[in-house]
Write an enzyme that holds these catalytic residues in place. Structure first.
Site, short mmCIF file in Angstrom:
data_model
loop_
_atom_site.label_atom_id
_atom_site.label_comp_id
_atom_site.label_asym_id
_atom_site.label_seq_id
_atom_site.Cartn_x
_atom_site.Cartn_y
_atom_site.Cartn_z
N ASP A 134 0.84 -1.21 0.00
CA ASP A 134 0.00 0.00 0.00
C ASP A 134 0.87 1.26 0.00
O ASP A 134 2.03 1.21 0.42
CB ASP A 134 -0.86 0.05 1.27
CG ASP A 134 -2.05 -0.90 1.23
OD1 ASP A 134 -2.31 -1.50 0.17
OD2 ASP A 134 -2.72 -1.03 2.27
N ARG A 184 -1.23 -0.66 -8.66
CA ARG A 184 -2.57 -0.19 -8.29
C ARG A 184 -2.57 1.34 -8.39
O ARG A 184 -1.71 2.01 -7.83
CB ARG A 184 -2.89 -0.59 -6.86
CG ARG A 184 -4.23 -0.05 -6.37
CD ARG A 184 -4.40 -0.19 -4.86
NE ARG A 184 -4.29 -1.55 -4.41
CZ ARG A 184 -4.00 -1.89 -3.14
NH1 ARG A 184 -3.76 -0.97 -2.23
NH2 ARG A 184 -3.92 -3.16 -2.80
N GLY A 188 -5.90 8.54 -3.90
CA GLY A 188 -5.10 8.96 -2.74
C GLY A 188 -6.02 9.36 -1.61
O GLY A 188 -7.01 10.08 -1.85
N THR A 226 -10.80 2.29 -7.85
CA THR A 226 -11.72 3.44 -7.75
C THR A 226 -13.16 2.94 -7.73
O THR A 226 -13.47 1.88 -8.28
CB THR A 226 -11.52 4.43 -8.92
OG1 THR A 226 -12.39 5.54 -8.74
CG2 THR A 226 -11.80 3.80 -10.28
N ARG A 288 -10.67 7.49 7.21
CA ARG A 288 -10.42 7.81 5.79
C ARG A 288 -11.65 7.50 4.94
O ARG A 288 -11.98 8.24 4.02
CB ARG A 288 -9.18 7.05 5.28
CG ARG A 288 -7.87 7.62 5.84
CD ARG A 288 -6.67 7.15 5.04
NE ARG A 288 -6.42 5.73 5.16
CZ ARG A 288 -5.73 5.16 6.15
NH1 ARG A 288 -5.21 5.91 7.11
NH2 ARG A 288 -5.55 3.86 6.18
N ARG A 289 -12.36 6.42 5.29
CA ARG A 289 -13.56 6.07 4.51
C ARG A 289 -14.66 7.11 4.76
O ARG A 289 -15.37 7.50 3.85
CB ARG A 289 -14.09 4.68 4.89
CG ARG A 289 -13.14 3.52 4.68
CD ARG A 289 -12.71 3.27 3.25
NE ARG A 289 -11.79 4.16 2.62
CZ ARG A 289 -10.46 4.12 2.68
NH1 ARG A 289 -9.86 3.24 3.41
NH2 ARG A 289 -9.72 4.99 2.01
P1 FDA Z 1 -14.28 9.27 -4.94
O1 FDA Z 1 -13.87 9.36 -3.51
O2 FDA Z 1 -14.34 10.52 -5.75
O3 FDA Z 1 -15.68 8.56 -4.98
C1 FDA Z 1 -16.43 8.36 -6.16
C2 FDA Z 1 -17.75 7.71 -5.80
O4 FDA Z 1 -17.50 6.41 -5.25
C3 FDA Z 1 -18.53 8.40 -4.71
O5 FDA Z 1 -19.34 9.42 -5.25
C4 FDA Z 1 -19.32 7.28 -4.13
O6 FDA Z 1 -20.40 6.95 -4.96
C5 FDA Z 1 -18.35 6.16 -4.16
N1 FDA Z 1 -17.52 6.07 -2.94
C6 FDA Z 1 -16.22 6.39 -2.84
N2 FDA Z 1 -15.74 6.18 -1.60
C7 FDA Z 1 -16.78 5.73 -0.90
C8 FDA Z 1 -16.93 5.32 0.45
N3 FDA Z 1 -15.92 5.36 1.32
N4 FDA Z 1 -18.17 4.92 0.85
C9 FDA Z 1 -19.20 4.86 -0.03
N5 FDA Z 1 -19.12 5.24 -1.32
C10 FDA Z 1 -17.94 5.66 -1.75
N6 FDA Z 1 -5.41 5.18 -0.98
C11 FDA Z 1 -4.13 5.42 -0.66
O7 FDA Z 1 -3.76 6.57 -0.42
N7 FDA Z 1 -3.22 4.38 -0.62
C12 FDA Z 1 -3.58 3.10 -0.91
O8 FDA Z 1 -2.73 2.20 -0.86
C13 FDA Z 1 -4.93 2.85 -1.27
N8 FDA Z 1 -5.36 1.60 -1.58
C14 FDA Z 1 -6.63 1.42 -2.06
C15 FDA Z 1 -7.03 0.17 -2.51
C16 FDA Z 1 -8.28 0.00 -3.09
C17 FDA Z 1 -8.68 -1.34 -3.61
C18 FDA Z 1 -9.17 1.12 -3.21
C19 FDA Z 1 -10.50 0.98 -3.86
C20 FDA Z 1 -8.79 2.34 -2.72
C21 FDA Z 1 -7.54 2.50 -2.13
N9 FDA Z 1 -7.15 3.74 -1.64
C22 FDA Z 1 -5.83 3.93 -1.29
C23 FDA Z 1 -8.17 4.80 -1.41
C24 FDA Z 1 -8.26 5.74 -2.59
O9 FDA Z 1 -7.10 6.52 -2.66
C25 FDA Z 1 -9.48 6.66 -2.45
O10 FDA Z 1 -9.38 7.41 -1.27
C26 FDA Z 1 -10.81 5.94 -2.42
O11 FDA Z 1 -10.82 4.86 -3.30
C27 FDA Z 1 -11.94 6.88 -2.85
O12 FDA Z 1 -11.70 7.37 -4.13
P2 FDA Z 1 -12.58 6.96 -5.42
O13 FDA Z 1 -11.64 6.77 -6.54
O14 FDA Z 1 -13.44 5.83 -5.11
O15 FDA Z 1 -13.39 8.28 -5.78
#
Ligand code: FDA
Length: 308
Positions: A134, A184, A188, A226, A288-289
């Site tokens: 990660d 991956r 962020g 994502t 963070r979530r």
């Molecule tokens: P964005 O946050 O813009 O969300 C887009 C849409 O997705 C939202 O409108 C909603 O519909 C849905 N959504 C997103 N997050 C949600 C949530 N928590 N609850 C409900 N709905 C949600 N980061 C990092 O810094 N280091 C790492 O090693 C990793 N590793 C990692 C692994 C995996 C498999 C994932 C999916 C994510 C990570 N991340 C991470 C986290 C990543 O950087 C990011 O913070 C989250 O994925 C949220 O970004 P999105 O791309 O989903 O878009």
């Protein structure tokens, strides 16, 4: 960055808020949505269900920023028993491990984190699976990439993570988009200053697409992490444009986030890997979530209010 998001991410580092959240009745129900239990056995039960649904998994033992070597050792031991258990249950073809170097001692000593990561990767190889390292906040990026490069001398399959919000990331993608390289790409998740990171959502999205293009054009194996529906549609179109066949890249999503979309993509024949965290140290991960989506925070506050 949105002020609410900054506030929640600041609370992620606060011991006082951690104690308050952890001891408030009602927290457990919310944690359950995003965290697959406290123990290896709990996590493996959840993983079996996901695999039965056609999904792949990467398992993360929660805990980060350890400041004592014995805690880093506990983390290694948990990964070793996790890998044994996955092997015993015949799950290693579909399930790998995700590791945070700060859980293995990066804040104490880079060499310690590297040695510990070696032990986890050696066990993963014996069990027939892989490990992804990660990425944490920007102060650890260089050290994390150094450790990744070291590990890849022995195990080219070790996965790395790049964060589209960092201004440096396009350069890092160019370095890592090489044959066999599992990368991956995520947006962020940490609160980063403007000097090192794009802080406006649309800038991060544009950077994500630029990096995705580089990965798809390269020879590696991109892992698109994502939940963003707009990005997922763009990625599908870009993958076709670059002539990428299903299975030469994958989508990744977090446990508990958009489960219907996870299954929809899998039903279309895409490889979809779910990041499944487990363990008692869920606080920073949960914050963070919550920061990613105000609706999650409301859900959390409502659960607390109704049970306290
Ligand atoms: P964005 O946050 O813009 O969300 C887009 C849409 O997705 C939202 O409108 C909603 O519909 C849905 N959504 C997103 N997050 C949600 C949530 N928590 N609850 C409900 N709905 C949600 N980061 C990092 O810094 N280091 C790492 O090693 C990793 N590793 C990692 C692994 C995996 C498999 C994932 C999916 C994510 C990570 N991340 C991470 C986290 C990543 O950087 C990011 O913070 C989250 O994925 C949220 O970004 P999105 O791309 O989903 O878009």
């Amino acid at each position: 960055m949105n002020p609410l998001r900054s506030l929640i991410l600041a609370a992620a580092g606060s011991d006082a808020v951690r104690r308050l959240v952890a001891t408030t009745p009602g927290t457990a129900g919310v944690v359950e949505r995003f965290v697959a239990g406290n123990t290896v056995a709990d996590a493996v039960t959840r993983v079996n269900r996901l695999v039965d649904d056609g999904l792949s998994v990467t398992l993360d033992h929660l805990g980060e920023d350890v400041t004592e070597p014995r805690h880093a050792e506990q983390s290694v031991q948990t990964y070793l028993s996790l890998l044994d258990r996955l092997y015993a249950e015949g799950l290693t073809a579909r399930v790998e491990a995700s590791v945070k170097l700060s859980a293995l001692g990066l804040r104490l000593d880079e060499r310690l984190a590297l040695d510990n990561a070696y032990r986890v990767c050696a066990a993963a190889e014996q069990c027939g699976t892989t490990v992804t390292i990660d990425m944490e906040n920007h102060t650890t990026t260089d050290a994390t990439l150094r450790v990744l490069a070291e590990l890849r001398h022995t195990w080219p399959w070790v996965g790395g993570v790049l964060q589209a919000y960092l201004r440096r990331t396009e350069d890092d993608v160019r370095e890592l988009a090489v044959a066999d390289s599992r990368v991956r790409l995520c947006k962020g998740a940490y609160a980063e200053p403007d000097e090192v990171a794009f802080t406006r959502g649309h800038e991060v999205d544009l950077a994500y697409v630029r990096c995705a293009n580089l990965l798809l054009a390269g020879d590696g194996y991109p892992m698109f992490a994502t939940h963003d529906p707009r990005l997922i549609a763009i990625l599908a179109e870009r993958a076709r444009w670059y002539g990428r066949k299903q299975g030469s890249y994958e989508y990744q999503m977090l446990y508990g986030v958009r489960p219907d979309e996870q299954r929809r993509l899998a039903a279309e024949g895409e490889t979809v890997r779910i990041y499944v965290p487990f363990g008692e140290n869920w606080y920073a991960y949960l914050m963070r979530r919550l920061a990613e989506r105000p609706a999650n925070l409301l859900f959390f506050l409502r659960a607390l209010a109704s049970r306290s």
